[in-house]
Enzyme design. Structure first.
Site: not given
Length: 507
Positions: A173, A292
């Site tokens: 991320e 995710e």
């Protein structure tokens, strides 16, 4: 009662069912590791301190891959802290989750756990506070057979054979301002490309995952993917996607329709990746790693984090231990349908996370482990989906939602395995209050019987499993399932997820 129909195109399968679709995620966050999978003083602990009761549930869940050690945690992690004699391992602060990391569980303990459960590891390298040299050092420690400083160090730690980790994430991320070492797209793309090319010089058969957007709501979504792939296209194999959904302010209809957003997210990333490939005149297709995904009541977590004291550093604190209900399980089952439907491009996925932290498995320190509601659609899909994913054309009434407009009340995917003569239909009823009778034309599969039909539903859509009542919500036999001349009829209760296993060719 509402009516819906489904027709399967058995002649043009979407893709093979990828076993990596049924991956999970273990991060050093909250109680996922400590008192989750690792608790040396637990009555069921083995000689390595690993909870055998949790291991049994992981096997039942059907997990095939596990992403480790983060997540946000990885952007400040020093892998060397978690190897070697435990009494010599340093205790560190983890800035990502504001906790104390003891490093009593590290790389080699994780690999031992993976081997015990026949799980493929998916390792993440720190591209937040670290970079090229540290990634190469970690790769050498993990994968080189021997005769070098770091491979011999691994052997001295009791692991003479290489771990042979094939799939690696290039950070986590990195588009997020919350990430330690956050970078803009161009800077991250160049850093990731440098690391990727060097890693493949060391081991040309690695599969590398570059960071996509942390979610489709990010202001940089789309442009981030395009810029990062312009820098890394030749050196990486996958781009990541992350998505979490929750029910907002009692808006159940929108929550049940959230997977339409997931579908659009996947399609958008595929289009962006292919556009970059076309501009670069590169025939390679970048695959997607949805590493995710889950239901996560993020707004609740953010509200709680806003009032937490900043001087409270604890070991394995109880954080984001969401207790899942029936509606959550239906959405999770629907997300699995979306992942399977996109198997031509989504070739790996990781439900976040595995134990305690927004997880299908819950534990109590020194006590039991139990299945959350979301455990069941994952386990049953992992167990029944095999062979090929088939195109399922659904015709169904729509339900109006505030967030996603009109959403079909029925969503489905079908898999078929010619080697075993088995097929499976996975279907959700998103209606908040109406049952649906589904007529499925499966004649192209030549089914001969219904082996099993299970439905997860409850009169109380907010019913949940607890330590005291761990089996309040479980899948039940759906006795309405009936097969006649290749046509399946089944009644779907409102807010439900169903799997129908079928036999074919007389098997």
């Amino acid at each position: 009662m509402l009516n819906a129909s489904l027709r399967v195109d058995a002649a043009t399968p979407v893709a093979l069912v990828h076993r990596r679709t049924f991956g999970s995620f273990v991060e050093h966050m909250g109680r996922c590791v400590y008192t989750g999978i690792h608790e040396p003083d637990h009555p069921t602990a083995d000689a390595d301190g690993l909870r055998r009761d949790v291991a049994a549930l992981v096997r039942e869940l059907g997990v095939t891959t596990v992403r480790y050690p983060g997540g946000n945690f990885v952007s400040g992690y020093r892998w060397e802290d978690g190897v070697g004699p435990k009494e010599q391992r340093p205790v560190r602060r983890d800035l990502a989750w504001h906790s104390i990391e003891t490093n009593q569980f590290g790389l080699n303990e994780f690999m031992t756990w993976c081997r015990n459960l026949d799980i493929e590891p998916m390792m993440a390298a720190n591209l937040g506070t670290r970079g090229l040299q540290e990634a190469l050092d970690l790769l050498e420690y993990c994968n080189h057979p021997g005769g070098t400083h770091l491979s011999d160090l691994r052997a001295s730690h009791g692991h003479p054979d290489p771990h042979d980790i094939r799939m690696w994430c290039l950070g986590n991320e990195m588009d997020g301002p919350w990430q330690i070492g956050h970078l803009d797209a161009r800077s991250y793309g160049r850093k990731a490309a440098q690391v990727a090319r060097a890693m493949k010089m060391a081991d040309r058969d690695l599969e590398l995952v570059v960071c996509g957007s942390s979610g489709s709501a990010m202001s940089t979504f789309g442009q981030w993917e395009a810029t990062v792939l312009e820098e890394t296209y030749d050196a990486v194999d996958h781009i990541s996607l992350h998505a979490y959904y929750e029910e907002h302010d009692g808006d159940l209809a929108s929550f049940l329709g959230a997977t339409t957003d997931m579908d659009h997210f996947i399609d958008s990333v595929v289009s962006t990746a292919d556009a970059v490939g076309a501009r670069l005149r590169d025939p390679k297709r970048i695959q997607l790693s949805f590493d995710e995904w889950n239901v996560w009541y993020l707004s609740r977590h953010q509200a709680e984090a806003a009032v937490q004291p900043t001087d409270d550093w604890r070991i394995a604190p109880r954080v984001i231990e969401d207790r899942y209900n029936v509606a959550d399980a239906v959405v999770v089952g629907n997300m699995l349908i979306s992942l399977l439907r996109h198997s031509d491009r989504v070739t790996a996925a990781s439900q976040a996370q595995l134990v305690n932290v927004i997880a299908p498995i819950m534990t109590e320190p020194g006590g039991p482990a139990w299945r959350q509601t979301v455990f069941h659609p994952f386990a049953l899909t992992a167990g029944s989906a095999s062979g090929h994913v088939l195109r399922a054309e659904v015709t169904a009434p729509v339900q109006e939602t505030d967030r996603y407009g009109e959403v079909p009340v029925v969503d489905s995917v079908v898999t078929s395995d010619p080697d075993t003569g088995r097929a499976a239909l996975f279907v959700v009823n998103r209606s908040t209050d109406q049952p649906v009778t589904l007529d499925a034309d499966l004649r192209g599969l030549a089914p001969t019987g219904v082996a099993r039909a299970l439905t997860l539903a409850n009169d109380d859509v907010y019913a949940a499993n607890t330590m005291e009542n761990p089996d309040r919500v479980t899948p039940r036999d759906n006795k309405s399932a009936h097969l006649d001349a290749g046509r399946l009829s089944v009644t779907l209760p409102p807010v439900s997820w169903t799997v129908v296993d079928l036999t074919a060719d007389g098997r």
